[in-house]
Each structure stands twice: as structure tokens, then as C-alpha cells.
Design a protein around this motif. Structure first.
Motif, mmCIF file in Angstrom:
data_model
loop_
_atom_site.group_PDB
_atom_site.id
_atom_site.type_symbol
_atom_site.label_atom_id
_atom_site.label_comp_id
_atom_site.label_asym_id
_atom_site.label_seq_id
_atom_site.Cartn_x
_atom_site.Cartn_y
_atom_site.Cartn_z
ATOM 1 N N PHE A 219 0.790 -1.251 -0.001
ATOM 2 C CA PHE A 219 0.039 0.066 0.000
ATOM 3 C C PHE A 219 0.851 1.306 0.109
ATOM 4 N N SER A 220 2.068 1.131 0.299
ATOM 5 C CA SER A 220 3.005 2.448 0.416
ATOM 6 C C SER A 220 3.077 2.819 -1.020
ATOM 7 N N GLY A 221 3.002 2.135 -2.137
ATOM 8 C CA GLY A 221 2.981 2.602 -3.366
ATOM 9 C C GLY A 221 1.801 3.792 -3.821
ATOM 10 N N PRO A 222 0.484 3.265 -3.692
ATOM 11 C CA PRO A 222 -0.575 4.277 -3.894
ATOM 12 C C PRO A 222 -0.580 5.386 -2.926
ATOM 13 N N LEU A 223 -0.252 5.008 -1.447
ATOM 14 C CA LEU A 223 -0.060 6.226 -0.493
ATOM 15 C C LEU A 223 0.725 7.284 -0.860
ATOM 16 N N THR A 224 1.948 6.756 -1.458
ATOM 17 C CA THR A 224 2.579 8.100 -2.198
ATOM 18 C C THR A 224 2.307 8.629 -3.190
ATOM 19 N N ALA A 225 1.714 7.931 -4.145
ATOM 20 C CA ALA A 225 1.143 8.366 -5.558
ATOM 21 C C ALA A 225 -0.025 9.174 -5.413
ATOM 22 N N LEU A 226 -1.079 8.799 -4.658
ATOM 23 C CA LEU A 226 -2.235 9.497 -4.705
ATOM 24 C C LEU A 226 -2.380 10.983 -4.486
ATOM 25 N N PRO A 227 -1.611 11.163 -3.100
ATOM 26 C CA PRO A 227 -1.642 12.722 -2.896
ATOM 27 C C PRO A 227 -0.860 13.573 -3.845
ATOM 28 N N LEU A 228 0.108 12.970 -4.367
ATOM 29 C CA LEU A 228 0.796 13.717 -5.462
ATOM 30 C C LEU A 228 -0.119 14.218 -6.819
ATOM 31 N N ILE A 229 -1.044 12.957 -6.958
ATOM 32 C CA ILE A 229 -1.616 13.177 -8.141
ATOM 33 C C ILE A 229 -2.754 14.124 -7.922
ATOM 34 N N PHE A 230 -3.254 14.265 -6.590
ATOM 35 C CA PHE A 230 -4.399 15.080 -6.150
ATOM 36 C C PHE A 230 -3.637 16.609 -6.394
ATOM 37 N N PHE A 231 -2.431 16.778 -5.679
ATOM 38 C CA PHE A 231 -1.793 17.944 -5.547
ATOM 39 C C PHE A 231 -1.710 18.428 -6.930
ATOM 40 N N SER A 232 -1.228 17.772 -7.916
ATOM 41 C CA SER A 232 -0.736 18.177 -9.164
ATOM 42 C C SER A 232 -2.447 18.446 -9.795
ATOM 43 N N HIS A 233 -3.128 17.514 -9.723
ATOM 44 C CA HIS A 233 -4.645 18.437 -10.152
ATOM 45 C C HIS A 233 -5.141 19.830 -9.553
ATOM 46 N N ALA A 234 -4.771 19.917 -8.385
ATOM 47 C CA ALA A 234 -5.307 21.107 -7.616
ATOM 48 C C ALA A 234 -4.330 22.376 -7.970
ATOM 49 N N SER A 235 -3.133 21.977 -8.328
ATOM 50 C CA SER A 235 -2.166 23.193 -8.563
ATOM 51 C C SER A 235 -2.394 23.973 -10.039
ATOM 52 N N GLN A 236 -3.276 23.027 -10.728
ATOM 53 C CA GLN A 236 -3.684 23.475 -12.175
ATOM 54 C C GLN A 236 -5.097 24.455 -12.192
ATOM 55 N N ARG A 237 -5.585 24.370 -10.765
ATOM 56 C CA ARG A 237 -7.162 25.029 -10.637
ATOM 57 C C ARG A 237 -7.194 25.928 -9.644
ATOM 58 N N VAL A 238 -6.266 25.990 -8.565
ATOM 59 C CA VAL A 238 -6.218 26.887 -7.470
ATOM 60 C C VAL A 238 -4.947 27.869 -7.415
ATOM 61 N N ALA A 239 -5.300 28.876 -6.833
ATOM 62 C CA ALA A 239 -4.461 30.007 -6.678
ATOM 63 C C ALA A 239 -3.147 29.473 -5.762
ATOM 64 N N LEU A 240 -2.086 29.839 -6.078
ATOM 65 C CA LEU A 240 -0.884 29.659 -5.269
ATOM 66 C C LEU A 240 -0.902 29.808 -3.586
ATOM 67 N N GLY A 241 -1.686 30.992 -3.632
ATOM 68 C CA GLY A 241 -1.711 31.463 -2.039
ATOM 69 C C GLY A 241 -2.823 30.779 -1.351
ATOM 70 N N THR A 242 -3.855 30.315 -2.116
ATOM 71 C CA THR A 242 -4.670 29.003 -1.450
ATOM 72 C C THR A 242 -4.176 27.887 -1.212
ATOM 73 N N LEU A 243 -3.291 27.429 -2.235
ATOM 74 C CA LEU A 243 -2.490 26.258 -1.993
ATOM 75 C C LEU A 243 -1.604 26.094 -0.696
ATOM 76 N N GLY A 244 -0.695 27.234 -0.687
ATOM 77 C CA GLY A 244 0.067 27.408 0.459
ATOM 78 C C GLY A 244 -0.488 27.440 1.881
ATOM 79 N N LEU A 245 -1.656 28.187 1.926
ATOM 80 C CA LEU A 245 -2.374 27.851 3.090
ATOM 81 C C LEU A 245 -3.150 26.605 3.594
ATOM 82 N N ILE A 246 -3.669 25.954 2.474
ATOM 83 C CA ILE A 246 -4.246 24.459 2.682
ATOM 84 C C ILE A 246 -3.138 23.626 2.939
ATOM 85 N N GLN A 247 -1.809 23.880 2.567
ATOM 86 C CA GLN A 247 -0.863 22.885 2.783
ATOM 87 C C GLN A 247 -0.336 22.740 4.187
#
Length: 308
Positions: A219-247
Motif C-alpha cells: 500500500f506504500s505505493g498508492p499512499l505515495t502516489a495518490l496525494p501527489l496526483i491530487f496535488f498536481s490536479h489542484a495546482s492547475q486549478r487553485v491560486a498559489l496563495g490558497t494552495l500555500g495556506l491549505i498545505q
């Protein structure tokens, strides 16, 4: 549902997985950290490679590896993120999840210092004050505990160096991470071979010893991959300032896992240190948001000015 809301939910999902991951690694605390790291590297490579193959994008990895400059940079970033992963796994295993969360809180301020040192960036007065407060928090912990909180600092520094390397890479996030874990795979495979042969620390290898442990390691494989995929998806649609705060959800959830679930000690010195860090992050985030707003206003003015 709007694209902005989808991006926001993706970012929340990514940070929730990252922030709650101590619960997963605590279940593997009976396995040596290097062995867990090797499995995380191996199964991440399998997951990412399969994902790119399904999308018909494996050629991007080959093209990236053929570029000598990109290969050198990705080798450095691979070593940096591997060290970061190891420190995180190690900190959970030895009961220092609180220090791990502090490291990810400190990271944005370490990134500021790396920007000054490596890219000649300048600090505003507010940003300088935030860095000074973070330094005071580290000094307080060092004085109170009798030693520098090395786990926190090393987590922040390795992640900061990883970020520096990423700034020099043109490949997209999924391709670059796939390339990184593939670079690390030979080391992971050699280490696991030594562990299972009894020539390295461990008890003959945890993988295959029982069904539960084996599933957790896989499970360590998908646990590593899934959040990165979500983050990549979000970075294309959310302002950087908002990303920084949610992080900041990530270290906050890690902190709650450490104090409420793992019941790690949290005394007055730690409370004061975290208060200083949270104040520093508030100052830093406010300064960055103000700078982003000013930049957007200038861009809007330039776009509407007929003389521009």
C-alpha cells in the motif's frame, strides 16, 4: 461543480492523506526504517510506471533520462526526497512524530532562506521577522531539550533542497517523480535483497512474513502516489496563495496524530516553540498573500493600460 471547487477538494484530499500518513507508518514501526523506505520506493515506482503506461506517457521518462542535465538534477532530487522520506518514517518509528510535524511547519521558512542563499531573493521585513521567530523556536527547543531538534531541521532542509531541485526541472510532476523513484529502485532492490538474505539489519525481511504486513508494504505505493496526483490536479486549478495556506493542513494533522493519538509528550517548551512557529507562519503567509495581491493588481493594470 466548478473547476475551482474540484481543485480545492483535491488539495484537501492530498493534505489529508499526507497529514494522516503517520497512522499508517506507525503500523510499520516494527520494521527497520530503511526496509520500509526501500518498499516505499519500489512500490511507488511500480504504481507510477503503471500509471504512465496506462496514459501512454512512459516515453516522457525515457526522454527525461536521456537529458544529462535533467538526469543529474533528478538524481539530486531523488536523494533529497529519499532522505526526507527516511527521516519521516524514522521519526514516527522512534516516537518523534511531533518533531516531524514541526519540520514541515518550518519548511516554508527554510525555503525562504534557501531562496535568499541560492537565488539571491530578498526578504521583506515581515518575512525576516518570521524567520527570526522560527529561529527563536528552534533555539528554545535546543535549550530546553539539551539538543538541537535535528529531526525537524533535517526534514525541513531535505524537503527544501528537494524544492530547489524541482525548480530546475521542466518535466511535469508525475513524470519527474516516476523518474526519481526509478533512479532509486536499484538501491532499494539491493537493500531488500540483503535484508531477505540476512546480510542487513532486519529479521529476514518483513515482506511475505504475514499477510497484513505484506498488504501494508504494498500500500506504500498508492499512499505515495495518490496525494501527489491530487496535488498536481489542484495546482492547475487553485491560486498559489490558497494552495500555500491549505498545505498547513498536513503538519497540523501530523501534530494532532502525534499528540492526540500517539500521546507523545508535549510540555510548556514545545507549546511555546509551536506558538512561535505558528506566529511566524501567520506573518509569512500574510506577507506572501499581500505580495501576490500586489502582483495581480500590477498584472491587471498592465493588461488594461493602452500605453503598456
Amino acid at each position: 461543480m466548478t473547476q475551482g471547487r474540484i481543485g480545492l477538494l483535491s488539495m484537501i484530499a492530498a493534505c489529508s492523506i499526507w497529514g494522516l500518513s503517520p497512522l499508517y507508518y506507525k503500523l510499520l514501526s516494527h520494521i527497520p526504517p530503511l526496509e520500509v523506505l526501500a518498499h516505499r520506493t519500489l512500490w511507488s515506482a511500480v504504481f507510477f510506471t503503471g500509471l504512465l503506461a496506462m496514459r501512454g506517457r512512459l516515453g516522457r521518462v525515457d526522454a527525461t533520462l536521456r537529458d544529462r542535465r535533467a538526469r543529474r538534477t533528478l538524481t539530486f532530487s531523488a536523494l533529497a526526497i529519499s532522505a526526507n522520506w527516511f527521516l519521516f518514517i524514522y521519526s514516527i518509528g522512534i516516537g518523534r512524530a511531533t518533531e516531524a510535524s514541526l519540520g514541515y511547519y518550518i519548511f516554508p521558512l527554510v525555503a525562504v532562506l534557501l531562496g535568499v542563499a541560492l537565488f539571491g531573493e530578498r526578504l521583506s521585513r515581515v518575512e525576516a521577522a518570521a524567520v527570526a521567530l522560527a529561529g527563536a523556536a528552534v533555539a528554545l527547543l535546543a535549550w530546553r531539550e539539551g539538543q538541537v531538534p535535528y529531526v525537524s531541521l533535517l526534514i525541513a532542509i531535505t524537503f527544501g533542497l528537494y524544492g530547489v531541485a524541482k525548480k530546475r526541472i521542466a518535466a511535469d510532476a508525475i513524470t519527474s517523480v516516476t523518474t526519481e523513484v526509478l533512479i532509486l529502485c536499484p538501491l532499494a532492490l539491493v537493500w531488500l535483497a540483503l535484508v531477505h538474505a540476512g546480510a542487513a539489519p532486519g529479521q529476514g525481511g518483513a515482506f511475505g512474513s504475514d499477510a497484513g504486513t505484506t498488504v501494508l508494504l504494498l500500500f506504500s505505493g498508492p499512499l505515495t502516489a495518490l496525494p501527489l496526483i491530487f496535488f498536481s490536479h489542484a495546482s492547475q486549478r487553485v491560486a498559489l496563495g490558497t494552495l500555500g495556506l491549505i498545505q498547513y493542513m498536513n503538519p497540523t494533522l501530523q501534530f494532532l496524530c502525534a499528540t492526540l493519538v500517539f500521546r507523545e509528550p508535549f510540555g510548556l517548551a514545545q507549546a511555546l516553540a509551536f506558538a512561535l512557529i505558528w506566529t511566524a507562519l501567520g506573518l509569512y503567509s500574510g506577507a506572501r498573500l499581500s505580495r501576490d495581491r500586489a502582483s495581480r493588481r500590477q498584472s491587471t493594470s498592465a493588461a488594461t493600460d493602452p500605453q503598456a
